[in-house]
Design an enzyme around this catalytic site. Structure first.
Site, mmCIF file in Angstrom:
data_model
loop_
_atom_site.group_PDB
_atom_site.id
_atom_site.type_symbol
_atom_site.label_atom_id
_atom_site.label_comp_id
_atom_site.label_asym_id
_atom_site.label_seq_id
_atom_site.Cartn_x
_atom_site.Cartn_y
_atom_site.Cartn_z
ATOM 1 C CG ASP A 98 -10.455 11.948 -32.490
ATOM 2 O OD1 ASP A 98 -9.892 11.829 -31.391
ATOM 3 O OD2 ASP A 98 -11.689 11.880 -32.620
ATOM 4 C CD GLU A 157 -2.955 13.763 -26.242
ATOM 5 O OE1 GLU A 157 -3.684 14.350 -25.414
ATOM 6 O OE2 GLU A 157 -2.068 12.972 -25.937
ATOM 7 C CD1 TRP A 158 -9.651 12.118 -27.186
ATOM 8 C CD2 TRP A 158 -8.578 10.174 -26.992
ATOM 9 N NE1 TRP A 158 -9.919 11.390 -28.312
ATOM 10 C CE2 TRP A 158 -9.275 10.187 -28.224
ATOM 11 C CE3 TRP A 158 -7.840 9.040 -26.637
ATOM 12 C CZ2 TRP A 158 -9.238 9.124 -29.123
ATOM 13 C CZ3 TRP A 158 -7.806 7.981 -27.528
ATOM 14 C CH2 TRP A 158 -8.496 8.029 -28.760
ATOM 15 N N GLY A 159 -5.777 14.236 -23.877
ATOM 16 C CA GLY A 159 -4.917 14.458 -22.720
ATOM 17 C C GLY A 159 -4.037 13.280 -22.379
ATOM 18 C CG ASP A 180 -14.727 11.899 -26.452
ATOM 19 O OD1 ASP A 180 -13.697 12.546 -26.670
ATOM 20 O OD2 ASP A 180 -15.169 11.030 -27.231
#
Length: 860
Positions: free
Chosen positions: A161, A198-200, A220
């Site tokens: 994460d 890393e959520w884009g 998310d």
């Protein structure tokens, strides 16, 4: 044995010598390379979506058992992944991560042994920062030790994460941090799938191939349709970046968690398979319904996701909320998905020549959800329900005469308003026959047309339904008839022919119907089934095709003064992205705005639009007034813009040109007797961020000083100082101070200095709060330079029992939003009931090591 008949032995030896190099491969010829790790998208389970931090050894072991016993392991699901909160809050004396002994008495190694004994693999969670998202030890600066620890335990998969990352925000930093763990994993010598989470943020699809095996492309996921639709829109265009060993990851599956319909969950599974996405289950498999297990276990769809070519489906068309994806499959078949993100039934189609299908006289379609097989000549289309997806496995077909033709049944229905039917027409229920046996209702202006109804406060009831039946197969269909099955008490009658003796290939029968709805029908959603019956082929076999459209019945608002953002519009059109409730427009995605801010004034209620927008609300003649501020949002320059409020077709209030940076203008519109309300924002160039700030609608003749619904009760406004706010965990750090820099009520808010790992800020109360009538807690925040997570918790009862929801609402740097936690989302310790009449403390959680501004902690 054959004899050598006269051929010299020497010649035979010579001939063998000549062919020997052909029969024996050269010693230097290299063996083919092994397939890459994660040659197909990983499949498995992760506990986070269903359990959050409530993870333990029993859950993981029992999930492994269910994967085996249910057949999901045989279907391809193999990873059992542990998410955040599995370790102690501090590292051990040797610097290593320590599994929480209460949660994992056998340690991670013992759990890995159990999972491996089931023929499955174990995953673990880490973070490329100093702390995980839940505040446990991160791996930044500890990559070598942590990678070796996980390898020693027998871990097969790492989700890595991005919280508390200490980053400067550059792509170079993201590459550095995630490469450091990649190299550490390699040095362990153990095969570990590496999931970059890393959520884009830094567009990992442009750099992470060769570093990670999969990378998150979005924030998310949440268990709701808006989130699913937004993520599909973000991930679908990234097909060129995916392939064997390197996959776009739009996040884990929410299927089965209860926030969406079965149709939406089938879309979830369908689009993940078409996008060659990892299939990581996020629900409690121990209690999953048969329907959930059937969706997750669809072998045909899994085969599409796991196809060995490893190609993500490409977007062939994307217009007006309808999308077509095309995915090549090993063996020459192709998967074609028809996706409908709109809120009503729609016919979605594509010409075969626009796909990768090779040219043929006909094509065989197998529906991967129903198993039905049909044939088409040159166009693949279907009536797709709202929020639904149809997926076909397609191949050329030599003899179409033996396969039923594909017949697409579509329908369109405007707004349905209950009301009186014609006095001369007796009410009739049930299906309308093709010859019009069900009598027509009174003719009226159909509510829901592009032009709003203007007949007065009580328009005639019902609406107009249009059905279409299109033959896409090779060869005509015959004896076609169409029927519409309406709810009990309703009427339906064809106003144009609903029968055709012969319908040729690619021909369409369109029928208009009058729908009558009783005056006492409650607002809601009502199904109407449209069925086409016909005969096909040389033997004239009978067949039917059906689609279902949902009639949305609207009624006038109830008596009272209400925030307009709490009332759903009948229609909503916007130039850029969706209209946002209680936030600015932001951009093209759902929920991507900030708190509405006009010339520095912040509003927690309102509608964020762009110019080139129109919203329509049904009033039914029951409402009297709308009061609203209007202006250009501070988040984006633009304008000037003009705001107009229409009562039916009459302009009831207009702003004139409003410039960016100008203080909001107040509009007051008289709506007396109007059936419809329209809000229109316009400018010379569409796309300016135009806000309707704090719009309040008055209906039923209530006094102007009546409270605005839903009622809100301020708990802390920080007008007199910090109001006793303190820190729940003093050892973790953090400070508070009154500040005028951000406020949504009064003139002041609270400035909070947060530690990197976060802390809870709030206070115990000297007198318990009685929040019996409230359903949620909320507070407003504005993030500083590094963004923040926000959450809410309460303590209840004499024992000050802690009740927390486990929701981590992220706000980007320099952005603002309202953080909300419903009481039914809060979990208390075993044996403790959340008594809303006895709230002893209120806390908000903030983190990331920067300054955060908050205000107006309230109950609603």
């Amino acid at each position: 044995m054959m004899r050598n008949r006269g051929r010299p032995v020497a010649a035979l030896v010579l001939s063998l010598a000549l062919v020997w190099p052909i029969l024996t491969p050269p010693a230097a010829q290299a063996a083919p390379p092994p397939p890459p790790l994660a040659a197909t998208p990983p499949m498995g389970f992760n506990n986070w979506n269903a359990f959050g931090c409530d993870v333990n050894e029993t859950l993981i072991k029992e999930t492994a058992d269910v994967l085996v016993s249910s057949g999901l392991k045989d279907a391809g699901y193999q990873y059992v992944n542990i998410d955040d909160c599995w370790s102690l809050r501090e590292r051990g004396p040797d610097g290593r991560l320590v599994p929480d002994p209460a949660k994992f008495p056998s340690g991670i190694e013992g759990v890995a042994d159990y999972v491996h004994s089931k023929g499955l693999k174990l995953g673990i969670y880490g973070d490329a920062g100093t702390k995980t998202c839940a505040g446990y030890p991160g791996s930044l600066g500890h990559e070598e030790l942590d990678a070796q620890t996980w390898a020693d335990w027998g871990v097969d998969y790492l989700k890595y994460d991005n919280c508390n990352n200490q980053s400067d925000g550059s792509q170079e930093d993201y590459v550095r941090r995630y490469t450091a763990m990649r190299q550490a994993l390699d040095r362990t010598g153990r095969t570990i799938v590496y999931s970059i989470c890393e959520w884009g943020t830094s567009q990992p699809w442009t750099w992470a191939k060769g570093i990670g095996h999969l990378w998150r492309t979005t924030g998310d996921i949440s268990d709701n349709w808006a989130s699913l639709r937004s993520i599909i829109r973000q991930n679908a265009p990234l097909a060129p970046y995916a392939g064997p060993g390197h996959w776009n990851d739009p996040d884990m599956l929410e299927i089965g968690n209860g926030g969406m319909t079965a149709t939406e969950y089938r879309t979830h599974m369908s689009m993940w398979a078409m996008m060659a996405a990892p299939l990581i289950i996020g629900t409690d498999l121990r209690t999953a319904s048969a329907e959930t297990m059937a969706i997750l276990g669809n072998r045909e769809l899994i085969a599409i996701d796991q196809d060995r070519l490893g190609v993500q489906g490409a977007v062939v068309s994307d217009e007006n909320g309808l999308m077509v994806l095309d995915k090549p499959l090993a063996g020459g078949d192709r998967a074609i998905a028809l996706y409908n993100s709109t809120d009503t039934l729609a016919t979605v189609g594509v010409a075969t020549g626009e796909t990768g299908l090779r040219r043929a006289g006909a094509y065989r379609l197998t529906d991967v959800w129903t198993g039905a097989t049909t044939q088409v000549r040159s166009t693949i289309s279907a009536g797709v329900p709202a929020h639904g997806t149809v997926v076909y496995r397609v191949r050329p077909l030599r003899d179409p005469a033996t396969v039923a033709p594909a017949v697409a049944v579509g329908a369109g229905l405007g707004t349905v308003v209950p009301g009186p039917t014609s006095d001369t027409t007796p009410p009739t229920t049930g299906p309308a026959s093709a010859d019009g046996a069900t009598p027509a209702t009174a003719a009226s202006e159909p509510a829901g047309d592009d032009t709003p109804a203007t007949a007065g406060p009580e328009p005639a009831g019902g609406g107009a339904l249009t059905t279409t039946v299109t033959n896409r197969g090779v060869g005509a269909i015959r004896d076609l008839s169409v029927a519409a099955e309406v709810p009990a008490g309703w009427t339906a009658a064809p106003a144009t022919p609903a029968r055709r003796a012969r319908l040729a290939t690619d021909a369409t029968l369109e029928t208009t119907w009058q729908i009558g709805v009783p005056a006492d029908t409650p607002a809601g959603r009502y199904p109407i089934d449209v069925t086409a019956s016909y005969r096909w082929g040389p033997r004239q076999r009978a067949a039917t095709t059906s689609s279902q459209i949902i009639a949305v019945v609207v009624t006038a608002p109830e008596d009272g003064r209400r925030h307009l953002s709490t009332i759903s519009p009948v229609t909503s059109a916007n130039a850029t992205g969706p209209v946002e409730a209680d936030q600015s427009n932001g951009g093209p995605l759902e929920n991507d705005g900030n708190l509405i801010t006009i010339a520095g004034q912040v509003h927690t209620r309102g509608l964020g639009t762009t110019t080139g927008s129109e919203l329509r609300y049904y009033l039914g003649g029951r409402c009297s007034r709308l009061v609203t501020d209007v202006g250009i949002d501070d988040e984006a320059a633009g304008g000037p813009a003009t705001f107009t409020v229409y009562a039916d077709d009459t302009a009831a209030a207009a702003s004139g040109p409003v410039a960016a940076g100008e203080a909001p203008k107040t509009l007051t519109a008289d709506l007396t007797g109007a059936a419809w309300l329209r809000l229109v924002a316009e400018s010379a160039a569409t796309g300016t961020h135009a806000d309707w700030a704090t719009p309040v609608l008055t209906c039923g003749g209530v006094p102007d000083d009546s409270p605005v619904l839903p009622e809100s009760r301020t708990l802390f406004s920080f007008e007199t100082g910090t109001e006793g706010f303190t820190i729940a965990n003093p050892g973790d750090g953090g400070t508070v101070a009154q500040s005028p820099l951000f406020h949504t009520e009064g003139a002041n808010g609270l400035k909070v200095s947060t530690p990197v790992a976060g802390n809870w800020f709030g206070r115990p109360l000297s007198t318990p709060l009685d929040l019996s009538g409230a359903t949620m807690l909320r507070f407003d925040l504005k993030a500083g330079d590094v963004g923040t997570v926000g959450e809410i918790a309460v303590q209840v009862g004499e024992g000050f029992s802690w009740c927390q929801g486990g929701l981590w609402t992220w706000t980007n740097p320099h952005s603002s939003k309202t953080v909300t936690e419903r009481f039914d989302q809060l979990s208390c310790p075993a044996g403790v009931t959340l008594d809303r009449s006895d709230v002893r403390a209120v806390w908000v959680f903030l983190n990331t090591g920067g300054e955060v501004l908050i205000d107006n902690v309230r109950a609603e």
